[in-house]
Motif scaffolding. Structure first.
Motif, PDB file in Angstrom:
ATOM      1  N   CYS A  22       0.904  -1.296  -0.161  1.00  0.00           N
ATOM      2  CA  CYS A  22      -0.043   0.019   0.049  1.00  0.00           C
ATOM      3  C   CYS A  22       0.816   1.287  -0.040  1.00  0.00           C
ATOM      4  N   TRP A  36      -3.816  -2.363   8.107  1.00  0.00           N
ATOM      5  CA  TRP A  36      -4.452  -3.240   7.359  1.00  0.00           C
ATOM      6  C   TRP A  36      -5.718  -3.526   7.933  1.00  0.00           C
ATOM      7  N   ARG A  45     -16.059  -4.987   8.696  1.00  0.00           N
ATOM      8  CA  ARG A  45     -14.753  -4.708   8.647  1.00  0.00           C
ATOM      9  C   ARG A  45     -13.937  -5.028  10.008  1.00  0.00           C
ATOM     10  N   TYR A  95      -8.157  -3.970   2.921  1.00  0.00           N
ATOM     11  CA  TYR A  95      -7.838  -2.461   2.995  1.00  0.00           C
ATOM     12  C   TYR A  95      -6.964  -1.710   3.677  1.00  0.00           C
ATOM     13  N   CYS A  96      -6.184  -0.844   3.037  1.00  0.00           N
ATOM     14  CA  CYS A  96      -4.906  -0.066   4.010  1.00  0.00           C
ATOM     15  C   CYS A  96      -5.488   1.192   4.439  1.00  0.00           C
ATOM     16  N   ALA A  97      -5.058   1.812   5.623  1.00  0.00           N
ATOM     17  CA  ALA A  97      -5.304   3.029   5.950  1.00  0.00           C
ATOM     18  C   ALA A  97      -4.356   3.807   6.588  1.00  0.00           C
ATOM     19  N   TYR A 106      -8.397   6.299  11.849  1.00  0.00           N
ATOM     20  CA  TYR A 106      -7.782   6.000  10.346  1.00  0.00           C
ATOM     21  C   TYR A 106      -8.871   7.027   9.600  1.00  0.00           C
ATOM     22  N   TYR A 108      -8.195   8.226   6.284  1.00  0.00           N
ATOM     23  CA  TYR A 108      -8.230   7.716   4.843  1.00  0.00           C
ATOM     24  C   TYR A 108      -7.860   6.260   4.660  1.00  0.00           C
ATOM     25  N   TRP A 109      -8.617   5.808   3.450  1.00  0.00           N
ATOM     26  CA  TRP A 109      -8.839   4.657   3.015  1.00  0.00           C
ATOM     27  C   TRP A 109      -8.355   4.194   1.845  1.00  0.00           C
TER      28      TRP A 109
END
Length: 119
Positions: A22, A36, A45, A95-97, A106, A108-109
């Motif tokens: 990422c 993650w 999630r 997803y990474c953040a 977090y 922004y994703w």
């Protein structure tokens, strides 16, 4: 102004390995930490792993501890997730953040990358 792009997802057999990447970019990125998360169909999630950008301290969910390893490249503002001994229950969108405030929020994703582990 902050963009996150994941890569490295795919289809793998149980017991196999996969490495996710990422990249965080933007004119100004205040990186306190990156993490993650994953989401399976019909499930919430959930947290997988995180790393502090300043100290390198790592955190892992119990379900992946001993199998996954998170790492970072400070110069490139990138985070990686090495996934070994994959199980079917690891299947989901990863997803990474990024935490840009230092408050472990977090904000922004990325778009996510699909990981599918077959039996």
């Amino acid at each position: 102004q902050v963009q996150l792009v994941e890569s490295g997802g795919g289809l793998v057999q149980a017991g196999g390995s996969l490495r996710l990447s990422c990249a965080a970019s933007g004119r100004t990125v205040r990186n306190y930490g990156m993490g993650w998360f994953r989401q399976a169909p019909g499930k919430d999630r959930e947290f997988v792993s995180a790393i502090s950008w300043s100290t390198g301290k790592t955190y892992y969910a119990d379900s992946v501890k001993g199998r996954f390893t998170i790492s970072r490249d400070n110069a490139k503002n990138m985070v990686y997730l090495q996934m070994n001994s994959l199980k079917p229950e690891d299947t989901g969108v990863y997803y990474c953040a990024i935490d840009t405030t230092g408050s472990s929020q977090y904000n922004y994703w990325g778009q996510g990358t699909q990981v599918t582990v077959s039996s």
